[in-house]
Design an enzyme around this catalytic site. Structure first.
Site, PDB file in Angstrom:
ATOM      1  N   LYS A  13       0.995  -1.437  -0.004  1.00  0.00           N
ATOM      2  CA  LYS A  13      -0.080  -0.094   0.193  1.00  0.00           C
ATOM      3  C   LYS A  13       1.012   1.301  -0.081  1.00  0.00           C
ATOM      4  O   LYS A  13       0.472   2.138  -0.607  1.00  0.00           O
ATOM      5  CB  LYS A  13      -0.875   0.061   1.234  1.00  0.00           C
ATOM      6  CG  LYS A  13      -1.916  -1.312   1.167  1.00  0.00           C
ATOM      7  CD  LYS A  13      -2.969  -0.707   2.446  1.00  0.00           C
ATOM      8  CE  LYS A  13      -2.241  -0.738   3.623  1.00  0.00           C
ATOM      9  NZ  LYS A  13      -1.797  -1.964   4.123  1.00  0.00           N
ATOM     10  N   ARG A  88      -9.532   0.987   9.197  1.00  0.00           N
ATOM     11  CA  ARG A  88      -8.954  -0.242   9.521  1.00  0.00           C
ATOM     12  C   ARG A  88     -10.153  -1.274   9.697  1.00  0.00           C
ATOM     13  O   ARG A  88      -9.923  -2.681   9.759  1.00  0.00           O
ATOM     14  CB  ARG A  88      -8.102  -0.373  10.465  1.00  0.00           C
ATOM     15  CG  ARG A  88      -6.485   0.114  10.115  1.00  0.00           C
ATOM     16  CD  ARG A  88      -5.547   0.047  11.139  1.00  0.00           C
ATOM     17  NE  ARG A  88      -4.280   0.577  10.878  1.00  0.00           N
ATOM     18  CZ  ARG A  88      -3.140  -0.280   9.873  1.00  0.00           C
ATOM     19  NH1 ARG A  88      -3.425  -1.260   9.602  1.00  0.00           N
ATOM     20  NH2 ARG A  88      -2.293   0.648   9.926  1.00  0.00           N
ATOM     21  N   ARG A 122      11.807  -6.622   5.198  1.00  0.00           N
ATOM     22  CA  ARG A 122      12.000  -5.402   4.891  1.00  0.00           C
ATOM     23  C   ARG A 122      13.037  -4.425   5.682  1.00  0.00           C
ATOM     24  O   ARG A 122      13.041  -5.002   6.842  1.00  0.00           O
ATOM     25  CB  ARG A 122      10.552  -4.813   5.274  1.00  0.00           C
ATOM     26  CG  ARG A 122      10.330  -3.285   4.764  1.00  0.00           C
ATOM     27  CD  ARG A 122       8.748  -2.905   4.655  1.00  0.00           C
ATOM     28  NE  ARG A 122       8.151  -3.128   5.920  1.00  0.00           N
ATOM     29  CZ  ARG A 122       6.816  -2.950   6.117  1.00  0.00           C
ATOM     30  NH1 ARG A 122       6.123  -2.798   5.060  1.00  0.00           N
ATOM     31  NH2 ARG A 122       6.432  -3.293   7.251  1.00  0.00           N
ATOM     32  N   ARG A 153      12.544  -2.368  11.275  1.00  0.00           N
ATOM     33  CA  ARG A 153      11.558  -1.935  12.184  1.00  0.00           C
ATOM     34  C   ARG A 153      11.602  -2.674  13.619  1.00  0.00           C
ATOM     35  O   ARG A 153      11.338  -3.872  13.156  1.00  0.00           O
ATOM     36  CB  ARG A 153      10.532  -1.648  11.626  1.00  0.00           C
ATOM     37  CG  ARG A 153      10.371  -0.360  10.897  1.00  0.00           C
ATOM     38  CD  ARG A 153       9.060   0.172  10.349  1.00  0.00           C
ATOM     39  NE  ARG A 153       9.152   1.025   9.088  1.00  0.00           N
ATOM     40  CZ  ARG A 153       7.981   1.253   8.172  1.00  0.00           C
ATOM     41  NH1 ARG A 153       7.116   0.346   8.237  1.00  0.00           N
ATOM     42  NH2 ARG A 153       8.158   2.452   7.526  1.00  0.00           N
ATOM     43  N   ARG A 164      -0.189  -9.138  13.796  1.00  0.00           N
ATOM     44  CA  ARG A 164      -0.802  -8.115  12.631  1.00  0.00           C
ATOM     45  C   ARG A 164      -1.443  -8.887  11.635  1.00  0.00           C
ATOM     46  O   ARG A 164      -2.682  -8.355  11.241  1.00  0.00           O
ATOM     47  CB  ARG A 164       0.333  -7.389  12.123  1.00  0.00           C
ATOM     48  CG  ARG A 164       1.092  -6.278  13.019  1.00  0.00           C
ATOM     49  CD  ARG A 164       2.499  -5.850  12.561  1.00  0.00           C
ATOM     50  NE  ARG A 164       2.230  -4.794  11.354  1.00  0.00           N
ATOM     51  CZ  ARG A 164       3.350  -4.494  10.504  1.00  0.00           C
ATOM     52  NH1 ARG A 164       4.519  -5.057  10.883  1.00  0.00           N
ATOM     53  NH2 ARG A 164       3.023  -3.886   9.628  1.00  0.00           N
TER      54      ARG A 164
END
Length: 206
Positions: A13, A88, A122, A153, A164
């Site tokens: 996204k 969300r 990532r 992260r 998640r």
């Protein structure tokens, strides 16, 4: 043009939002960026948000809705916006309907089992925020743009990512049905090349 981008964590996204915002000259509004900024500055709302994010949970609706409402009231949103990370939940979508009317909802669809590799691999630049993936870095540890250090992260680990994705399936996936009923949603195969996904979206948006 008022657009919502839907998709599970890691669906791409953010990557598509930046390009779409540039093409259509509308602001890219990422709730994730807003929260990260508040967390970095240790604002009261940032401290509350961090306590949920660190556990892989979603920030409470009332906090998120207020942040988005205030952002959409700014002058740069008069001609439209691109929402990434909000709504969300169906309740957030209903709240959004009370202060803004969305034109189209794009759902970037990627099989959940492929998302784990995407997210845990990532890496982001600690300086400028540019995003990379270990599959394409070839062992490099510095940003190509500013030479900043590439980091993972804190919430991009397997345990948190698993939570998640679980939360997404339970709370966010019903949004697809919600916007389908309104006739505003179209699905895009997000499992392909970045340019192919972008082209598929822009073909539909015009």
């Amino acid at each position: 043009m008022k657009v919502i981008l839907l998709g599970a964590p890691g669906a791409g996204k953010g990557t598509q939002a930046v390009r779409l915002a540039e093409r259509y000259k509308i602001p890219h509004i990422s709730t994730g960026d807003i929260f990260r900024s508040n967390i970095k500055e240790k604002t009261p709302i940032g401290i509350v948000a961090k306590s949920y994010i660190d556990k892989g949970q979603l920030v409470p609706d009332e906090v998120t809705i207020q942040i988005v409402r205030e952002r959409l009231e700014k002058d740069d949103c008069k001609n439209g916006y691109l929402l990434d990370g909000f709504p969300r939940t169906v309740s957030q979508a209903e709240a959004l309907d009370e202060f803004s009317t969305v034109d189209v909802v794009v759902n970037i669809d990627v099989p959940l089992h492929k998302l784990m590799r995407r997210i845990t691999g990532r890496r982001v630049c600690g300086k400028c925020g540019e995003s990379y993936h270990i599959d394409y870095l070839g062992g490099k540890t510095a940003c190509e743009k500013c030479d900043g250090e590439l980091i993972q992260r804190a919430d991009d680990n397997e345990e948190t990512v698993g939570k998640r994705l679980e939360v997404y399936e339970k709370q966010t996936a019903p949004l697809i049905e919600h916007y389908e009923k309104k006739g505003k949603l179209f699905n895009v195969d997000g499992d392909g090349d970045i340019n192919a996904v972008f082209n598929a979206i822009t073909e539909r948006l015009g």
